[in-house]
Scaffold this motif. Structure first.
Motif, PDB file in Angstrom:
ATOM      1  N   ARG A 160       0.843  -1.174   0.109  1.00  0.00           N
ATOM      2  CA  ARG A 160       0.209  -0.124  -0.036  1.00  0.00           C
ATOM      3  C   ARG A 160       0.772   1.135   0.171  1.00  0.00           C
ATOM      4  NH1 ARG A 160      -5.089  -1.021   0.169  1.00  0.00           N
ATOM      5  NH2 ARG A 160      -6.009  -2.744   0.901  1.00  0.00           N
ATOM      6  N   LEU A 161       2.076   1.292   0.872  1.00  0.00           N
ATOM      7  CA  LEU A 161       2.780   2.330   0.790  1.00  0.00           C
ATOM      8  C   LEU A 161       3.637   2.517  -0.569  1.00  0.00           C
ATOM      9  CD1 LEU A 161       4.620   1.956   4.449  1.00  0.00           C
ATOM     10  CD2 LEU A 161       2.698   3.768   3.643  1.00  0.00           C
ATOM     11  N   LEU A 200       0.937   4.027  -3.102  1.00  0.00           N
ATOM     12  CA  LEU A 200       0.820   5.755  -2.566  1.00  0.00           C
ATOM     13  C   LEU A 200       1.996   6.357  -3.285  1.00  0.00           C
ATOM     14  CD1 LEU A 200      -0.948   5.628   0.870  1.00  0.00           C
ATOM     15  CD2 LEU A 200      -1.871   6.297  -1.465  1.00  0.00           C
ATOM     16  N   HIS A 252       5.638  14.329   0.213  1.00  0.00           N
ATOM     17  CA  HIS A 252       5.148  13.035   0.440  1.00  0.00           C
ATOM     18  C   HIS A 252       6.105  11.969  -0.124  1.00  0.00           C
ATOM     19  CE1 HIS A 252       0.733  14.842   0.194  1.00  0.00           C
ATOM     20  NE2 HIS A 252       1.426  15.309   1.083  1.00  0.00           N
ATOM     21  N   LEU A 308       7.011   8.877   2.225  1.00  0.00           N
ATOM     22  CA  LEU A 308       6.674   7.596   1.971  1.00  0.00           C
ATOM     23  C   LEU A 308       8.123   6.696   1.610  1.00  0.00           C
ATOM     24  CD1 LEU A 308       3.750   8.170  -0.473  1.00  0.00           C
ATOM     25  CD2 LEU A 308       3.569   7.064   1.827  1.00  0.00           C
ATOM     26  N   TYR A 317      -5.782   8.554  -1.139  1.00  0.00           N
ATOM     27  CA  TYR A 317      -5.609   8.894   0.546  1.00  0.00           C
ATOM     28  C   TYR A 317      -6.499   8.579   1.393  1.00  0.00           C
ATOM     29  CZ  TYR A 317      -0.731  10.045  -0.142  1.00  0.00           C
ATOM     30  OH  TYR A 317       0.692   9.927  -0.335  1.00  0.00           O
ATOM     31  N   GLU A 342      -7.221   5.137   2.232  1.00  0.00           N
ATOM     32  CA  GLU A 342      -6.043   4.655   2.722  1.00  0.00           C
ATOM     33  C   GLU A 342      -5.737   5.135   4.032  1.00  0.00           C
ATOM     34  OE1 GLU A 342      -3.992   1.742   1.769  1.00  0.00           O
ATOM     35  OE2 GLU A 342      -5.427   1.897  -0.213  1.00  0.00           O
ATOM     36  N   ALA A 343      -6.195   6.173   4.483  1.00  0.00           N
ATOM     37  CA  ALA A 343      -5.915   6.569   5.906  1.00  0.00           C
ATOM     38  C   ALA A 343      -6.862   6.412   6.804  1.00  0.00           C
ATOM     39  CB  ALA A 343      -5.756   8.250   5.899  1.00  0.00           C
ATOM     40  N   GLN A 359      -4.270   0.810  10.102  1.00  0.00           N
ATOM     41  CA  GLN A 359      -2.899   0.577   9.741  1.00  0.00           C
ATOM     42  C   GLN A 359      -2.129   0.866  11.127  1.00  0.00           C
ATOM     43  OE1 GLN A 359      -1.955   0.656   6.394  1.00  0.00           O
ATOM     44  NE2 GLN A 359      -3.136   1.654   5.264  1.00  0.00           N
ATOM     45  N   LEU A 394      -0.406   8.776   6.612  1.00  0.00           N
ATOM     46  CA  LEU A 394      -1.333   8.887   5.646  1.00  0.00           C
ATOM     47  C   LEU A 394      -2.384   9.826   5.982  1.00  0.00           C
ATOM     48  CD1 LEU A 394      -1.729   5.334   4.653  1.00  0.00           C
ATOM     49  CD2 LEU A 394      -0.302   7.038   3.913  1.00  0.00           C
ATOM     50  N   SER A 395      -2.886  10.098   7.149  1.00  0.00           N
ATOM     51  CA  SER A 395      -3.686  11.268   7.560  1.00  0.00           C
ATOM     52  C   SER A 395      -3.156  12.387   7.200  1.00  0.00           C
ATOM     53  CB  SER A 395      -4.140  11.055   9.054  1.00  0.00           C
ATOM     54  OG  SER A 395      -5.007  12.229   9.442  1.00  0.00           O
ATOM     55  N   HIS A 413      -1.057  13.213   4.952  1.00  0.00           N
ATOM     56  CA  HIS A 413      -0.898  13.537   3.501  1.00  0.00           C
ATOM     57  C   HIS A 413      -2.515  13.506   2.803  1.00  0.00           C
ATOM     58  CE1 HIS A 413       3.044  11.300   2.782  1.00  0.00           C
ATOM     59  NE2 HIS A 413       2.956  12.188   3.553  1.00  0.00           N
TER      60      HIS A 413
END
Length: 189
Positions: free
Chosen positions: A10-11, A14, A51, A55, A108, A111-112, A116, A124-125, A127
């Motif tokens: 996932r990372l 992104l 970002h 990441l 995003y 995903e956030a 996680q 992620l929050s 971003h």
């Protein structure tokens, strides 16, 4: 370590999204003539560069290789969408930008909102907040330019953006699943 496979996939997905964004941003900034529009876009580009650094550091911190390359083939399509804006005026460039930015904002946010590890969720929050701010800016700017969501053009672009995002997400999910499988097969349990 094998439980980390989904997180790493996932990372990296992104990170690839960010590489897609960098190419589109550079093109959009080149096409925009108004300093009123270029300046915020340059600030947003700096967010995306941050970002990428964030990441990459998180992926390396989890003992893996960061895939600093665009999604194939959706990254090229995103640049093509942005390039289509060159056929029109400033509004066309920003309308194309909106289509790409909606997918980033939505991805995003999704995903956030997932379960996680705390340090991943916090990153992620942050971003996701940046992406929401970028999207809100372009929507407000398009409203001021008379082609916002309440107009026929804005409605068409909104529909295209939703379709474009859903299609990109589907293709990118296949790549993410493949990457996760590769991590599971190559990383110790």
């Amino acid at each position: 370590m094998n439980g980390d496979a989904a997180v790493l996939a996932r990372l990296n997905d992104l990170l690839q999204l960010e590489c897609d964004a960098l190419a589109s941003y550079h093109l959009a900034i080149t096409l925009l003539r108004s300093p009123e529009h270029r300046a915020p876009m340059q600030d947003f580009l700096a967010d995306h560069e941050r970002h990428v650094r964030d990441l990459t550091a998180m992926i390396h911190g989890r003992g893996s290789l960061a895939l600093r390359l665009p999604h194939i083939p959706t990254g090229m399509f995103k640049v093509a969408v942005q390039a289509a804006g060159a056929l029109g005026d400033e509004r066309a460039v920003l309308l194309a930008f909106r289509a790409n930015e909606q997918q980033a904002r939505d991805k995003y946010a999704r995903e956030a909102g997932m379960n996680q590890p705390p340090e991943v969720a916090a990153l992620l929050s942050r971003h996701a907040d940046d992406e929401a701010r970028h999207f809100d800016w372009v929507c407000a700017t398009l409203d001021r330019l008379g082609v916002g969501s309440g107009t026929a053009v804005g409605t068409v672009v909104g529909l295209f953006s939703s379709f474009h995002g859903a299609a990109a997400n589907a293709v990118e999910a296949v790549g993410r699943c493949g990457l996760e499988m590769a991590y599971r097969m190559t990383r110790p349990t």
